[in-house]
Design an enzyme around this catalytic site. Structure first.
Site, PDB file in Angstrom:
ATOM      1  N   LEU A  94      12.750   5.597 -15.563  1.00 34.34           N
ATOM      2  CA  LEU A  94      12.777   6.179 -14.213  1.00 34.34           C
ATOM      3  C   LEU A  94      11.374   6.543 -13.750  1.00 34.34           C
ATOM      4  CD1 LEU A  94      15.327   8.839 -13.049  1.00 34.34           C
ATOM      5  CD2 LEU A  94      12.935   9.045 -12.453  1.00 34.34           C
ATOM      6  N   HIS A  95      11.041   6.151 -12.529  1.00 33.51           N
ATOM      7  CA  HIS A  95       9.746   6.539 -11.964  1.00 33.51           C
ATOM      8  C   HIS A  95       9.854   6.684 -10.459  1.00 33.51           C
ATOM      9  CE1 HIS A  95       9.846   2.118 -12.380  1.00 33.51           C
ATOM     10  NE2 HIS A  95       9.031   2.029 -11.336  1.00 33.51           N
ATOM     11  N   VAL A  96       9.261   7.756  -9.972  1.00 31.50           N
ATOM     12  CA  VAL A  96       9.235   8.021  -8.535  1.00 31.50           C
ATOM     13  C   VAL A  96       7.837   7.703  -8.025  1.00 31.50           C
ATOM     14  CG1 VAL A  96       9.405   9.803  -6.748  1.00 31.50           C
ATOM     15  CG2 VAL A  96      11.045   9.775  -8.642  1.00 31.50           C
TER      16      VAL A  96
END
Ligand SMILES: [Zn+2]
Length: 134
Positions: A94-96
């Protein structure tokens, strides 16, 4: 234990331009930025997508703080904050994305084409499907 690029950065096994790190999240520059100063915020624990993230509060507090830091630190007009889940997700951790934005920076609307609903009934049918799954 899964290993990917971001787990390696978190473990200190791969170099990155880290801009923030604590027990919840690690933030570093995207090596291929949309605009210079484009940051990725990733949970320290290996999680693939948003729906796998258990307690969202602490992580999104880090995202919020990074949006503030990017805007203030780069004197940007604003930010674009986004996350891909599975489709178009380049690393399965997960990466924003926190991307600095400025007026007339050339990023119009965003990358994807927009469509329209055929009718108000069709729009309501989509709304109902999503609302029922909540
Ligand atoms: Zn990982």
């Amino acid at each position: 234990m899964s290993t990917d690029l971001f787990c390696e950065i978190i473990a200190g096994e791969r170099p990155a331009h880290v801009v923030g790190a604590d027990e919840v999240a690690v933030s570093f520059l995207d090596t291929r930025p949309v605009f210079k100063g484009h940051v990725l915020v990733v949970p320290r624990a290996h999680v693939e997508t948003l729906t796998d993230l258990g307690d969202v509060g602490p992580f999104f507090e880090r995202v919020q703080a990074m949006a503030r830091a990017v805007e203030q630190g780069l004197e940007a007009g604003g930010t674009f904050v986004a996350m891909n889940n599975r489709i178009s997700q380049s690393v399965a951790h997960l990466h924003v994305h926190v991307v600095p934005r400025n007026k007339k920076d050339g990023l119009r609307g965003f990358f994807w084409p927009r469509t329209t609903y055929d009718s108000a009934e069709e729009a309501q049918a989509y709304a109902d499907l999503i609302a029922k799954a909540r």
